[in-house]
Design an enzyme around this catalytic site. Structure first.
Site, mmCIF file in Angstrom:
data_model
loop_
_atom_site.group_PDB
_atom_site.id
_atom_site.type_symbol
_atom_site.label_atom_id
_atom_site.label_comp_id
_atom_site.label_asym_id
_atom_site.label_seq_id
_atom_site.Cartn_x
_atom_site.Cartn_y
_atom_site.Cartn_z
ATOM 1 N N ARG A 118 0.841 -1.205 0.000
ATOM 2 C CA ARG A 118 0.000 0.000 0.000
ATOM 3 C C ARG A 118 0.875 1.254 0.000
ATOM 4 O O ARG A 118 0.536 2.267 -0.594
ATOM 5 C CB ARG A 118 -0.941 0.020 1.221
ATOM 6 C CG ARG A 118 -1.685 1.342 1.361
ATOM 7 C CD ARG A 118 -2.896 1.285 2.278
ATOM 8 N NE ARG A 118 -2.691 0.534 3.503
ATOM 9 C CZ ARG A 118 -2.015 0.974 4.570
ATOM 10 N NH1 ARG A 118 -1.455 2.169 4.551
ATOM 11 N NH2 ARG A 118 -1.888 0.211 5.630
ATOM 12 N N LYS B 275 -7.016 7.271 -19.483
ATOM 13 C CA LYS B 275 -7.301 7.815 -20.810
ATOM 14 C C LYS B 275 -6.062 7.763 -21.703
ATOM 15 O O LYS B 275 -5.597 6.683 -22.051
ATOM 16 C CB LYS B 275 -7.873 9.224 -20.669
ATOM 17 C CG LYS B 275 -8.964 9.373 -19.595
ATOM 18 C CD LYS B 275 -10.172 8.487 -19.812
ATOM 19 C CE LYS B 275 -11.385 8.850 -18.971
ATOM 20 N NZ LYS B 275 -11.274 8.723 -17.526
#
Length: 384
Positions: free
Chosen positions: A51, A200
């Site tokens: 993490r 994207k």
């Protein structure tokens, strides 16, 4: 090895990437592990728990920083996770100024989540940078900019906004998703923080969800890294690897997106059933001169309104395309078509949507890298 002195095309391929020390593998391995062995408590090779950090993620973060001419890059589980982490810099009672034409997800998190915690959101048209001055007060802490905006392709002067923000001691945050680092580097124009939906253009293949923050301020980076680790908005190593791989062809893809985008925009502008085309490459597009100054090209994102301004007319076009796929998202190699009013911007009330120029018939295109003649033929038959 530092890659900062190379040109962008070279940096995209080499930055953050070193041969694997144990095997010599030229590509960054996917370190699919949740934890790392320590030789003694607190004694480790820079990695403790996935993490907090992961070697695949580190490689991506270094590449992201290099692409945006930045000192620091942070990789997230999504663009919204990156956005959320930046907004966590604010405290109850703080105010943020946001461009009034922005991505629906950003609008939603500001109005439905952060407004509940006492953050006041001021939506302002940033067509003229000076518009923000009258909204700034002692509680204002941040200015949030999209340029080009989603989906009307409005252009905001990053340098002018940043100068005003600096004068008042505010942070300037720029969402650079639409332009990508290939076309625009907001930090070079004075922005403090840049965010991306790396899903994207950075990934570019519609196969990974990821977000990014890039910046130069070490103290701010430490704060953001603390928030990310504490709140857990972290990406998996495989997604980091996919974005890292996507970055290597960003320059090649963006070049074709720009070439195809220009041809499709001009085709639409000359179509008898099209009322208006929003593409920042047109010389008469509002603030085109600013786009020319701060961007290296005009990209493959655009939207257009039909002369018959109704949801039904738009839906007829959407259901008739064969190559343009009806889908959320953008920036992949394949062309996508969408209807902001009922998809990406459905979270924005119709009255406000219409006031911002986001009409019922507005159709958004993410022009891909296919053969442009095929794309134009597809739009020709779909619009009728």
């Amino acid at each position: 090895m530092s890659h900062t002195h190379y040109k962008l095309n070279t940096k995209l391929i080499h930055a953050g990437v070193e041969p694997d020390p144990s095997t010599g593998a030229i590509m960054t391995p996917i370190y699919q592990t949740s934890t790392f062995v320590q030789s003694a408590p607190g004694e480790h090779l820079g990695y403790e728990y996935a993490r907090s950090q992961n070697p695949t993620r580190t490689a991506l973060q270094n590449a992201l920083a290099a692409a945006e001419n930045a000192q620091f890059g942070l990789s997230f589980s999504s663009g919204m996770a990156a956005t959320d982490t930046v907004l966590r810099l604010l405290n109850p009672g703080d105010e943020i100024i946001v461009s009034d034409d922005l991505y629906g997800g950003t609008y939603r998190i500001l109005t439905k989540v952060y407004a509940r915690f006492g953050i006041k959101v001021n939506f302002v048209s940033m067509a003229q940078a000076g518009n923000i001055e009258s909204t700034i007060n002692a509680n204002t802490k941040m200015v949030w900019v999209e340029t080009p905006t989603n989906p009307l392709m409005n252009i905001v002067d990053i340098e002018a906004i940043s100068n005003i923000a600096k004068k008042h001691g505010l942070l300037t945050v720029v969402d650079n998703t639409f332009a990508s680092p290939y076309l625009q580097n907001p930090l070079d124009w004075g922005a403090d923080i840049v965010v991306h939906s790396a899903t994207k253009y950075l990934g570019g293949h519609s196969d990974a969800v990821n977000g990014a923050i890039v910046l130069n301020d070490a103290a701010l980076e430490e704060q953001l890294r603390f928030i990310q680790n504490g709140c857990g908005a972290v990406p998996g190593p495989h997604d980091c690897w996919l974005i890292l791989r996507g970055l290597k062809t960003l320059h090649l893809r963006m070049q074709r997106h720009c070439e195809n985008g220009e041809k499709v925009a001009h085709f639409l502008r000359n179509h008898p059933k099209v009322e208006k085309v929003f593409w920042c490459g047109f010389e008469d597009h509002p603030n085109h001169d600013i786009a020319k100054k701060q961007m290296r090209g005009f990209g493959g994102m655009m939207s257009f309104m039909l002369k018959e301004d109704s949801i039904e007319a738009a839906h007829n076009v959407l259901k008739n395309t064969k190559l343009f796929a009806l889908a959320e998202s953008l920036g992949g190699v394949e062309s996508l078509i969408g209807h902001p009013a009922s998809m990406t911007h459905a979270a924005i009330p119709r009255e406000q949507r219409m006031a911002n120029g986001l009409s019922d018939s507005l159709i958004r295109l993410s022009v891909g890298v296919e053969d442009v003649e095929d794309l134009i033929a597809d739009l020709t038959q779909a619009i009728g």
